[in-house]
Design a protein around this motif. Sequence first.
Motif, mmCIF file in Angstrom:
data_model
loop_
_atom_site.group_PDB
_atom_site.id
_atom_site.type_symbol
_atom_site.label_atom_id
_atom_site.label_comp_id
_atom_site.label_asym_id
_atom_site.label_seq_id
_atom_site.Cartn_x
_atom_site.Cartn_y
_atom_site.Cartn_z
ATOM 1 N N UNK A 188 -1.405 -10.750 3.347
ATOM 2 C CA UNK A 188 -0.481 -9.791 3.952
ATOM 3 C C UNK A 188 -0.367 -8.514 3.131
ATOM 4 N N UNK A 189 -0.260 -7.388 3.832
ATOM 5 C CA UNK A 189 -0.103 -6.087 3.180
ATOM 6 C C UNK A 189 1.048 -5.338 3.839
ATOM 7 N N UNK A 190 1.962 -4.848 3.020
ATOM 8 C CA UNK A 190 3.118 -4.081 3.489
ATOM 9 C C UNK A 190 2.837 -2.602 3.244
ATOM 10 N N UNK A 191 2.969 -1.804 4.279
ATOM 11 C CA UNK A 191 2.807 -0.358 4.142
ATOM 12 C C UNK A 191 4.098 0.223 3.595
ATOM 13 N N UNK B 112 1.657 -8.138 -11.493
ATOM 14 C CA UNK B 112 1.186 -7.441 -10.294
ATOM 15 C C UNK B 112 -0.226 -6.917 -10.540
ATOM 16 N N UNK B 113 -1.142 -7.222 -9.625
ATOM 17 C CA UNK B 113 -2.512 -6.720 -9.698
ATOM 18 C C UNK B 113 -2.587 -5.332 -9.062
ATOM 19 N N UNK B 114 -3.671 -4.611 -9.379
ATOM 20 C CA UNK B 114 -3.831 -3.255 -8.847
ATOM 21 C C UNK B 114 -5.212 -3.098 -8.224
ATOM 22 N N UNK B 115 -5.229 -2.730 -6.946
ATOM 23 C CA UNK B 115 -6.454 -2.449 -6.190
ATOM 24 C C UNK B 115 -6.476 -0.957 -5.908
ATOM 25 N N UNK B 116 -7.553 -0.293 -6.270
ATOM 26 C CA UNK B 116 -7.652 1.153 -6.100
ATOM 27 C C UNK B 116 -8.530 1.493 -4.908
ATOM 28 N N UNK C 108 0.833 -1.195 0.000
ATOM 29 C CA UNK C 108 0.000 0.000 0.000
ATOM 30 C C UNK C 108 0.868 1.246 0.000
ATOM 31 N N UNK C 109 0.570 2.178 -0.928
ATOM 32 C CA UNK C 109 1.270 3.456 -0.910
ATOM 33 C C UNK C 109 0.325 4.608 -1.195
ATOM 34 N N UNK C 110 0.663 5.767 -0.644
ATOM 35 C CA UNK C 110 -0.004 7.016 -0.968
ATOM 36 C C UNK C 110 0.694 7.601 -2.190
ATOM 37 N N UNK D 204 -0.793 -4.204 -5.797
ATOM 38 C CA UNK D 204 -0.668 -2.849 -5.281
ATOM 39 C C UNK D 204 -2.016 -2.360 -4.777
ATOM 40 N N UNK D 205 -2.010 -1.774 -3.594
ATOM 41 C CA UNK D 205 -3.163 -1.022 -3.117
ATOM 42 C C UNK D 205 -2.755 0.448 -3.234
#
Length: 614
Positions: A437-440, A157-161, A31-33, A109-110
């Motif tokens: 799992x999600x990495x910030x 890589x998938x992309x979640x918005x 996850x990234x801003x 990716x989130x």
Amino acid sequence: MQTLADIDFAALTQNSFHPSPSAWEDQVFYFFLVDRFSDGKEAGYHDLAGNPVAGGVTPLLSPAEHGNAVGTEPAAAAWRNAGARFVGGTLKGAASKIGYLKRLGVSALWVSPVFKQPPWSDAYHGYGVQDFLAIEPRFGSREDLRELVDTAHAHGIYVILDVILNHAGPVFSYAPDRYPTEHGMDPRWDGNAYSVRGWNDASGMPTLAYGAPVADPDAAVWPRELQAPESFTRLGRINSWDWYPEYLDGDFFDLKDIHLGAGEIDSFRPSLALRTLTRAYQYWIAYADLDGFRVDTVKHMEPGATRYFTACIHEFAQSIGKENFTLIGEITGGRSNAFALREATGLDAALGIDDIPDKIEYLVKGRRNPADYFDLFRNSFELGKDSHTWFRDKVVTLYDDHDQVRKGNNKARFCADGGTPLALNALALNVLTLGIPCIYYGSEQGLDGAGDNDRYIREAMFGGDFGAFRSRDRHCFDETQPLYRELARLIAVHGQHLALRRGRQYLRAISGNGQDFGEPQMFGGVLRSVVAWSRLFTEREWLCAINTDADGKRAAWVGLDFTISPLGSRLVCLYSSDPAQIGSELVVAAPRPDWRAVWLELPAASCAVYGPTA
């Protein structure tokens, strides 16, 4: 585009689309801003092929340059102030880092919200949308979003918005008709509607008649269908975050609550605003070829609204071949509430932002009993399920995030308070236990932001005026960083063994003398111990373990399944943060007749994974 009528859905849906994954629990999220990740101007980062990129202007940050932005109080004030506004991350910059993420092992990716914010707003985080059919120009263009997704797909890589239904940005202003605003804030919710002074214009002033059509694309709210006066509840800001119906109908600070409809969940009547937003997000699925949505603030929406949205989005995604398009809900209020609401509304997974981050962080730091974390996945009878394997794809797990609501006004990343030596163990616990799992972003580089505001845990990886480690003009995309390299190895093992992604999970008892077994526990308020858990799959056992002691080696007998791991069988070390252990074997013994166990030694602050021999 200014209205939904401007969209040619028939033409848009004739394209070919990237298929969904067969199992989301096999993925590792990141996850990234957008504003805080990359501006594409870094020097020396590695491209998609792994080659250094020439021509960038921002050098890599060195340890000696930590704190280079806060040497004087005026400089420190400038750095702090920079963190409250847009600092320059872009969609193109994010696309340039797909190689960095691929080599880390990220497979999904989130991405934080990318939609247009009010032009006068400093809402760099993206959660205060002014136009749901446009991209925030400071992030780039709609073509840049599609390029990011295409690049990610080309590298597996998938992309979640991240999407928002509950509210829009500060697109209108209240009239102080019952009492004046407090300290410059909008009036509080009291169950009665407030008068509206007007739509906010492009400068943020309420000069435009509320309810009348607006032509300026930088004013009011878009698409035009949302400009109907009944699109918003107009009840003032939430003060009591758990008081019904205040938390449903009130504004999120200055972000204006959208009226989504009315009725009980089985007879919910969606509003025009909800139908408009649903159709707008269907457009983005098709236009950008997205793979999922993270749905913001689900707790603050009527369950019927969430169910309507999930049904319509799933149906649309399936109609274009995305059979497993995922919808992940941000649901605060505890585990039982999250999973009950998830099931009732049709969301695919809940984002574990309450108990899970707390237990991961403080277990690893020796300030929580391990059972406090593992019991989050065990007591599934309470949720109407008969096996904790149900959790494997129903919850997204993480320990650092961009809000840290659980910490109140004392925000701090894991590494901020001396946690750096144990950071790999936190990542191991996250990656190797149940859930997705999600990495910030930045956790793989040991970012250590802390302070009394969200901005301090939202450092800019690319440097700029608000760089990580209280720096400026230095980037942190360092693939030689030990934490990055060890996490990549861990994720590789996670990807090679189905048991580590889908297996049943059990916290294991330990013993110092081979006779007295029990779950590891704190003594004197501190846990300094081996903590081990098994993942069972197809009648075989994998063993994962961490040492919560940052200063010394720890060893213990670790109990195993009595029948799956028989006497004399062996477990081989698949991964260890101590390279000397890799390839070594543990022999299953019977330290007492009714136990099967292995003797496990772990160096200080280390972790390891063992699997069955062939």
